[in-house]
Design a protein around this motif. Structure first.
Motif, PDB file in Angstrom:
ATOM      1  N   ASP A  45       4.887  -3.996  68.518  1.00 48.71           N
ATOM      2  CA  ASP A  45       4.497  -2.798  67.781  1.00 48.71           C
ATOM      3  C   ASP A  45       5.544  -2.501  66.692  1.00 48.71           C
ATOM      4  OD1 ASP A  45       2.661  -0.319  67.836  1.00 48.71           O
ATOM      5  OD2 ASP A  45       4.681   0.473  67.682  1.00 48.71           O
ATOM      6  N   TYR A  60      11.889  10.071  62.512  1.00 51.90           N
ATOM      7  CA  TYR A  60      10.673   9.259  62.398  1.00 51.90           C
ATOM      8  C   TYR A  60      11.018   7.944  61.718  1.00 51.90           C
ATOM      9  CZ  TYR A  60       5.691   8.261  62.052  1.00 51.90           C
ATOM     10  OH  TYR A  60       4.446   7.702  62.211  1.00 51.90           O
ATOM     11  N   TYR A  81       0.773  12.108  66.359  1.00 53.39           N
ATOM     12  CA  TYR A  81      -0.048  11.303  65.444  1.00 53.39           C
ATOM     13  C   TYR A  81      -1.448  11.905  65.509  1.00 53.39           C
ATOM     14  CZ  TYR A  81      -0.766   7.730  62.091  1.00 53.39           C
ATOM     15  OH  TYR A  81      -0.984   7.106  60.890  1.00 53.39           O
TER      16      TYR A  81
HETATM   17  P1  AFP Z   1       2.422  -1.381  62.852  1.00 60.57           P
HETATM   18  O1  AFP Z   1       2.499  -2.033  64.226  1.00 60.57           O
HETATM   19  O2  AFP Z   1       1.179  -1.730  62.122  1.00 60.57           O
HETATM   20  O3  AFP Z   1       3.663  -1.566  62.055  1.00 60.57           O
HETATM   21  O4  AFP Z   1       2.259   0.202  63.086  1.00 60.57           O
HETATM   22  C1  AFP Z   1       3.172   0.907  63.853  1.00 60.57           C
HETATM   23  C2  AFP Z   1       2.473   2.088  64.430  1.00 60.57           C
HETATM   24  O5  AFP Z   1       1.338   1.681  65.120  1.00 60.57           O
HETATM   25  C3  AFP Z   1       3.367   2.916  65.343  1.00 60.57           C
HETATM   26  O6  AFP Z   1       4.380   2.182  65.949  1.00 60.57           O
HETATM   27  C4  AFP Z   1       3.917   3.990  64.420  1.00 60.57           C
HETATM   28  O7  AFP Z   1       4.273   5.152  65.095  1.00 60.57           O
HETATM   29  C5  AFP Z   1       2.782   4.219  63.487  1.00 60.57           C
HETATM   30  O8  AFP Z   1       2.102   2.975  63.388  1.00 60.57           O
HETATM   31  C6  AFP Z   1       3.267   4.637  62.132  1.00 60.57           C
HETATM   32  O9  AFP Z   1       2.181   4.940  61.328  1.00 60.57           O
HETATM   33  P2  AFP Z   1       2.339   5.827  59.988  1.00 60.57           P
HETATM   34  O10 AFP Z   1       3.151   4.993  59.045  1.00 60.57           O
HETATM   35  O11 AFP Z   1       0.936   6.029  59.538  1.00 60.57           O
HETATM   36  O12 AFP Z   1       3.009   7.130  60.350  1.00 60.57           O
END
Ligand code: AFP
Length: 281
Positions: A86, A189, A210
């Motif tokens: 992730d 964040y 979120y």
């Molecule tokens: P990726 O795995 O596509 O990089 O996304 C990470 C995620 O799923 C999670 O770990 C974060 O909290 C979130 O996305 C961040 O999303 P935003 O940039 O929309 O805040």
């Protein structure tokens, strides 16, 4: 369960090497949620699948990086949903990332989750296991995962991690976030939910959100791979995980890649969220 934990430990050692030495370029594939997969995502996914395939106690697995459920052993007891890496796009800029595992019995339903495990790959590699009663953290030291501490949330924290596109927040959500800041909350964040949620857990509390937004009414984070495992961990740590009003673990999943708005936090902050969302939802 012991076999699953050992398989996750072995996978984590290999994933750490992939993070350190692997190619951070994009692949030609997209996953089910439409994200372009990085070569790192695919390599990590292969490592985990190969480890889990060897375990008789597992009936089915499903990866955030794959379209379909994979059958392992018809008489196995556990169903595992996992996000291999992730936040993988953060490897490029050398921020922390993580693997998330939700372990279910009977089927992939929030109410049937029995354990959750996540592994943070940062300056240190740490593994956190929630088993329904406790949340325990282990740290990789000289090739072994050693027990470090139990994790318990305070009633109220000082941090908040407000996710998603701010331009698409609903006005009541923006007011709520602003009010937390007015109350003295500090912004934390990184864009990786594993390190962001790990930080709130270890610093005693706060709120990660979120939400539903005008561009993504059902949020971005996937129920089986991200939301339910962390919901289980937060509840075991004495906090809450809600969709704004109700426990996320009570949500019915209609498709393995369903997403859900979500808020994880200590009790005081989640009670504020419930009040705001009950009055505005
Ligand atoms: P990726 O795995 O596509 O990089 O996304 C990470 C995620 O799923 C999670 O770990 C974060 O909290 C979130 O996305 C961040 O999303 P935003 O940039 O929309 O805040």
């Amino acid at each position: 369960m012991k076999d699953i934990i050992e398989a996750i430990k072995r996978s984590s050692l290999k994933i750490r090497d992939i993070i350190e030495d692997g190619d951070t370029a994009k692949s030609d594939n997209q996953n089910s949620t439409g994200d372009t997969q990085l070569k790192l995502d695919i390599a990590s996914d292969v490592v985990i699948e190969n480890e889990f395939k060897q375990l008789d106690c597992i009936k089915q697995i499903v990866s955030e990086e794959q379209e379909h459920i994979v059958n392992i052993n018809e008489s196995g007891k556990y169903y595992i949903a996992y996000d291999p890496l992730d936040g993988s796009s953060l490897v490029d800029v050398n921020l922390s990332v993580g693997s998330i595992y939700g372990i279910y019995e009977n089927d992939f339903t929030g109410s049937n989750i029995v354990a959750s495990i996540y592994v943070v790959f940062g300056p240190r590699v740490e593994m956190v296991i929630a088993d329904g009663e406790t949340v325990k953290m282990y740290r990789l030291q000289k090739g072994e995962f050693n027990y470090i501490q139990d994790i318990k949330l305070n009633q109220k924290g000082k941090l908040q991690s407000p996710g998603s596109t701010q331009a698409c927040w609903y006005p009541y959500h923006k007011d709520m976030i602003d009010n937390f800041f007015k109350d003295g909350y500090r912004l934390r964040y990184s864009g990786g939910m594993v390190p962001d949620l790990h930080q709130i857990l270890l610093k005693g509390g706060g709120l990660f959100s979120y939400p539903s937004t005008s561009d993504l009414p059902k949020g971005k984070l996937r129920q089986l791979f991200e939301v339910f495992p962390f919901a289980f961990t937060y509840e075991c740590a004495g906090g809450q995980a809600i969709d704004g009003i109700s426990r996320v673990l009570e949500i019915e999943t209609t498709h393995i890649h369903d997403t859900s708005p979500c808020f994880f936090g200590s009790n005081a902050e989640c009670e504020v969220v419930k009040e705001v969302y009950s009055n505005n939802g």
